[in-house]
Scaffold this motif. Structure first.
Motif, PDB file in Angstrom:
ATOM      1  N   GLY A  49       3.081  -4.988   7.385  1.00 33.31           N
ATOM      2  CA  GLY A  49       3.365  -6.331   6.893  1.00 33.31           C
ATOM      3  C   GLY A  49       4.557  -6.386   5.968  1.00 33.31           C
ATOM      4  O   GLY A  49       5.245  -5.395   5.730  1.00 33.31           O
ATOM      5  N   VAL A  50       4.833  -7.580   5.462  1.00 30.44           N
ATOM      6  CA  VAL A  50       5.907  -7.819   4.502  1.00 30.44           C
ATOM      7  C   VAL A  50       5.284  -7.976   3.121  1.00 30.44           C
ATOM      8  O   VAL A  50       4.326  -8.732   2.946  1.00 30.44           O
ATOM      9  N   TRP A  51       5.848  -7.273   2.140  1.00 28.07           N
ATOM     10  CA  TRP A  51       5.254  -7.192   0.815  1.00 28.07           C
ATOM     11  C   TRP A  51       6.285  -7.493  -0.264  1.00 28.07           C
ATOM     12  O   TRP A  51       7.491  -7.346  -0.051  1.00 28.07           O
ATOM     13  N   GLU A  52       5.790  -7.913  -1.423  1.00 30.88           N
ATOM     14  CA  GLU A  52       6.666  -8.139  -2.574  1.00 30.88           C
ATOM     15  C   GLU A  52       5.909  -7.768  -3.850  1.00 30.88           C
ATOM     16  O   GLU A  52       4.684  -7.667  -3.844  1.00 30.88           O
ATOM     17  N   MET A  53       6.647  -7.570  -4.922  1.00 30.76           N
ATOM     18  CA  MET A  53       6.031  -7.140  -6.171  1.00 30.76           C
ATOM     19  C   MET A  53       4.996  -8.153  -6.657  1.00 30.76           C
ATOM     20  O   MET A  53       5.234  -9.357  -6.632  1.00 30.76           O
ATOM     21  N   GLU A 115       9.382  -4.473   4.106  1.00 32.90           N
ATOM     22  CA  GLU A 115       8.456  -4.478   5.232  1.00 32.90           C
ATOM     23  C   GLU A 115       7.966  -3.073   5.524  1.00 32.90           C
ATOM     24  O   GLU A 115       8.739  -2.110   5.449  1.00 32.90           O
ATOM     25  N   ILE A 116       6.701  -2.971   5.852  1.00 38.02           N
ATOM     26  CA  ILE A 116       6.105  -1.700   6.236  1.00 38.02           C
ATOM     27  C   ILE A 116       5.696  -1.775   7.700  1.00 38.02           C
ATOM     28  O   ILE A 116       5.061  -2.736   8.131  1.00 38.02           O
ATOM     29  N   TYR A 117       6.107  -0.760   8.451  1.00 39.45           N
ATOM     30  CA  TYR A 117       5.693  -0.630   9.842  1.00 39.45           C
ATOM     31  C   TYR A 117       4.986   0.717   9.968  1.00 39.45           C
ATOM     32  O   TYR A 117       5.582   1.755   9.719  1.00 39.45           O
ATOM     33  N   GLN A 118       3.721   0.690  10.338  1.00 39.72           N
ATOM     34  CA  GLN A 118       2.880   1.882  10.321  1.00 39.72           C
ATOM     35  C   GLN A 118       2.203   2.096  11.664  1.00 39.72           C
ATOM     36  O   GLN A 118       1.719   1.168  12.295  1.00 39.72           O
ATOM     37  N   ASN A 119       2.167   3.359  12.108  1.00 40.10           N
ATOM     38  CA  ASN A 119       1.290   3.728  13.210  1.00 40.10           C
ATOM     39  C   ASN A 119       0.534   4.992  12.817  1.00 40.10           C
ATOM     40  O   ASN A 119       0.465   5.330  11.635  1.00 40.10           O
ATOM     41  N   GLU A 120      -0.030   5.702  13.772  1.00 38.89           N
ATOM     42  CA  GLU A 120      -0.900   6.840  13.423  1.00 38.89           C
ATOM     43  C   GLU A 120      -0.157   7.979  12.734  1.00 38.89           C
ATOM     44  O   GLU A 120      -0.705   8.642  11.849  1.00 38.89           O
ATOM     45  N   GLU A 199      -7.757 -14.159  -5.778  1.00 38.84           N
ATOM     46  CA  GLU A 199      -6.684 -15.112  -6.031  1.00 38.84           C
ATOM     47  C   GLU A 199      -5.357 -14.717  -5.394  1.00 38.84           C
ATOM     48  O   GLU A 199      -4.412 -15.497  -5.384  1.00 38.84           O
ATOM     49  N   VAL A 200      -5.286 -13.500  -4.842  1.00 41.39           N
ATOM     50  CA  VAL A 200      -4.019 -12.991  -4.302  1.00 41.39           C
ATOM     51  C   VAL A 200      -4.120 -12.595  -2.837  1.00 41.39           C
ATOM     52  O   VAL A 200      -3.215 -12.843  -2.047  1.00 41.39           O
ATOM     53  N   GLY A 201      -5.221 -11.978  -2.457  1.00 39.65           N
ATOM     54  CA  GLY A 201      -5.336 -11.412  -1.123  1.00 39.65           C
ATOM     55  C   GLY A 201      -5.112  -9.915  -1.175  1.00 39.65           C
ATOM     56  O   GLY A 201      -5.409  -9.266  -2.182  1.00 39.65           O
ATOM     57  N   ASP A 202      -4.574  -9.347  -0.101  1.00 38.11           N
ATOM     58  CA  ASP A 202      -4.362  -7.911  -0.031  1.00 38.11           C
ATOM     59  C   ASP A 202      -3.325  -7.449  -1.056  1.00 38.11           C
ATOM     60  O   ASP A 202      -2.279  -8.082  -1.227  1.00 38.11           O
ATOM     61  N   VAL A 203      -3.615  -6.331  -1.709  1.00 38.16           N
ATOM     62  CA  VAL A 203      -2.706  -5.738  -2.692  1.00 38.16           C
ATOM     63  C   VAL A 203      -2.639  -4.230  -2.455  1.00 38.16           C
ATOM     64  O   VAL A 203      -3.672  -3.572  -2.321  1.00 38.16           O
ATOM     65  N   ILE A 204      -1.428  -3.699  -2.369  1.00 34.27           N
ATOM     66  CA  ILE A 204      -1.236  -2.258  -2.289  1.00 34.27           C
ATOM     67  C   ILE A 204      -1.045  -1.717  -3.705  1.00 34.27           C
ATOM     68  O   ILE A 204      -0.180  -2.198  -4.442  1.00 34.27           O
ATOM     69  N   ASN A 205      -1.838  -0.734  -4.069  1.00 35.35           N
ATOM     70  CA  ASN A 205      -1.694  -0.069  -5.359  1.00 35.35           C
ATOM     71  C   ASN A 205      -1.050   1.303  -5.141  1.00 35.35           C
ATOM     72  O   ASN A 205      -1.558   2.111  -4.353  1.00 35.35           O
ATOM     73  N   VAL A 206       0.040   1.546  -5.815  1.00 32.32           N
ATOM     74  CA  VAL A 206       0.721   2.840  -5.738  1.00 32.32           C
ATOM     75  C   VAL A 206       0.680   3.493  -7.115  1.00 32.32           C
ATOM     76  O   VAL A 206       1.131   2.900  -8.100  1.00 32.32           O
ATOM     77  N   GLU A 207       0.134   4.683  -7.176  1.00 36.97           N
ATOM     78  CA  GLU A 207       0.137   5.469  -8.398  1.00 36.97           C
ATOM     79  C   GLU A 207       0.735   6.828  -8.064  1.00 36.97           C
ATOM     80  O   GLU A 207       0.326   7.466  -7.086  1.00 36.97           O
ATOM     81  N   GLY A 208       1.706   7.247  -8.869  1.00 40.24           N
ATOM     82  CA  GLY A 208       2.385   8.485  -8.534  1.00 40.24           C
ATOM     83  C   GLY A 208       2.798   9.296  -9.737  1.00 40.24           C
ATOM     84  O   GLY A 208       2.752   8.833 -10.879  1.00 40.24           O
ATOM     85  N   VAL A 209       3.198  10.520  -9.443  1.00 41.85           N
ATOM     86  CA  VAL A 209       3.709  11.444 -10.443  1.00 41.85           C
ATOM     87  C   VAL A 209       5.046  11.980  -9.954  1.00 41.85           C
ATOM     88  O   VAL A 209       5.177  12.405  -8.802  1.00 41.85           O
ATOM     89  N   TYR A 210       6.033  11.938 -10.844  1.00 39.70           N
ATOM     90  CA  TYR A 210       7.371  12.429 -10.542  1.00 39.70           C
ATOM     91  C   TYR A 210       7.608  13.689 -11.365  1.00 39.70           C
ATOM     92  O   TYR A 210       7.620  13.645 -12.587  1.00 39.70           O
ATOM     93  N   GLU A 211       7.785  14.812 -10.687  1.00 40.27           N
ATOM     94  CA  GLU A 211       7.990  16.090 -11.359  1.00 40.27           C
ATOM     95  C   GLU A 211       9.416  16.576 -11.132  1.00 40.27           C
ATOM     96  O   GLU A 211       9.889  16.621 -10.001  1.00 40.27           O
ATOM     97  N   ASP A 212      10.092  16.906 -12.206  1.00 41.33           N
ATOM     98  CA  ASP A 212      11.442  17.462 -12.126  1.00 41.33           C
ATOM     99  C   ASP A 212      11.624  18.364 -13.343  1.00 41.33           C
ATOM    100  O   ASP A 212      12.180  17.961 -14.364  1.00 41.33           O
ATOM    101  N   PRO A 213      11.135  19.615 -13.264  1.00 40.03           N
ATOM    102  CA  PRO A 213      11.118  20.497 -14.440  1.00 40.03           C
ATOM    103  C   PRO A 213      12.492  20.837 -14.997  1.00 40.03           C
ATOM    104  O   PRO A 213      12.591  21.235 -16.160  1.00 40.03           O
ATOM    105  N   LYS A 225       2.470  -2.344  -7.802  1.00 33.93           N
ATOM    106  CA  LYS A 225       1.513  -3.181  -7.081  1.00 33.93           C
ATOM    107  C   LYS A 225       2.292  -4.171  -6.227  1.00 33.93           C
ATOM    108  O   LYS A 225       3.183  -4.859  -6.732  1.00 33.93           O
ATOM    109  N   TRP A 226       1.951  -4.242  -4.941  1.00 31.08           N
ATOM    110  CA  TRP A 226       2.590  -5.182  -4.020  1.00 31.08           C
ATOM    111  C   TRP A 226       1.548  -6.123  -3.428  1.00 31.08           C
ATOM    112  O   TRP A 226       0.442  -5.706  -3.073  1.00 31.08           O
ATOM    113  N   LYS A 227       1.911  -7.370  -3.315  1.00 28.37           N
ATOM    114  CA  LYS A 227       1.075  -8.346  -2.627  1.00 28.37           C
ATOM    115  C   LYS A 227       1.759  -8.751  -1.322  1.00 28.37           C
ATOM    116  O   LYS A 227       2.980  -8.579  -1.160  1.00 28.37           O
TER     117      LYS A 227
END
Length: 259
Positions: A49-53, A115-120, A199-213, A225-227
């Motif tokens: 789908g198409v997503w925005e912040m 936009e996200i396009y996903q298959n298997e 009140e929003v519908g589907d929401v993608i939650n992204v939580e990450g860690v960035y490592e650069d020693p 977070k994207w809706k």
């Protein structure tokens, strides 16, 4: 000129795919083909789908001038902030510089959907901001040894229940002067989940860690977070040449008497 859609790009050759992903923003539709939709639905979560912040307050951006830098990069950053206007004329984002990963995932720009396009076994992300794309190889177990580094790196995804875990390596270094430096040792691990808010519908939650020693003394946090975008929202072209920053940097160095 009419560009290819993301669904059409999947059916092209590898060379055509790389080309189409750069230009597909002008006509990216929300719908995908029935076969591809069915394949995505066999995955634990369908992110198509198409997503925005959703909310700028929910975004955590790694790095920045006040991050916990190593001794080497603390000196480099002090030099940069002393001689350059980080938030003014020397802000690289104003000069169309694509920071790449992990910062493409922590944008606070409300007006640029993606936009996200996903298959298997694959997930493509097409961002309007900076005409950026990501390619996640789902189910692949090892990173290639013959691919060069890039600003988005090489991403491998795996499912842990209904969580998509994405690891990104092979990131191109961003040498100083730069408010967001990155070394060849950088690595990003993201965890994607989906929830539905009344009140929003589907929401993608992204939580990450960035490592650069080489750059940071401790891992950096990434959240987003994207809706779903409203019907009719399309991913358009940004048209942003790299030469803008290169020419600006050369000019500023000359003005400041720097090598």
């Amino acid at each position: 000129m009419k560009f290819q859609t993301i669904a059409q790009a999947l059916a092209c050759t590898t060379v055509a795919l790389a080309s189409s992903l750069v230009f597909a923003q002008t006509a990216a539709p929300r719908a995908v083909g029935p076969a591809t939709q069915a394949a995505a639905e066999r995955a634990p979560v369908n992110f198509n789908g198409v997503w925005e912040m959703l909310d700028a307050k929910a975004v955590t951006r790694p790095g920045g001038p006040k991050a916990p830098y190593t001794e080497k990069y603390a000196k480099e950053m002090a030099h940069f902030t002393k001689h350059f206007d980080v938030n003014g004329v020397d802000d690289r984002i104003k000069l169309c510089d694509d920071r790449g990963m992990p910062w493409v995932m922590s944008s606070r720009a409300r007006t640029y959907p993606h936009e996200i396009y996903q298959n298997e076994d694959r997930m493509f992300m097409l961002f309007e901001g900076m005409d950026t794309e990501r390619n996640v190889h789902i189910g692949q177990t090892a990173f290639p040894t013959d691919d060069g580094a890039s600003v988005q790196g090489y991403s491998i995804g795996r499912w842990e229940g209904k969580t998509l875990v994405i690891e990104t390596r092979k990131l191109m270094p961003r040498p100083m002067p730069d408010p967001f430096p990155r070394s060849a040792k950088a690595r990003v691990i993201e965890r994607w989940t989906m929830e539905t808010l009344p009140e929003v519908g589907d929401v993608i939650n992204v939580e990450g860690v960035y490592e650069d020693p080489e750059v940071y003394t401790e891992p950096q946090k990434l959240t987003q977070k994207w809706k779903r975008a409203q019907p009719g929202v399309r991913v358009l072209s940004y048209n942003c040449p790299q030469a803008l920053w290169d020419n600006h940097l050369a000019k500023r160095k000359k003005e400041l008497g720097l090598p």
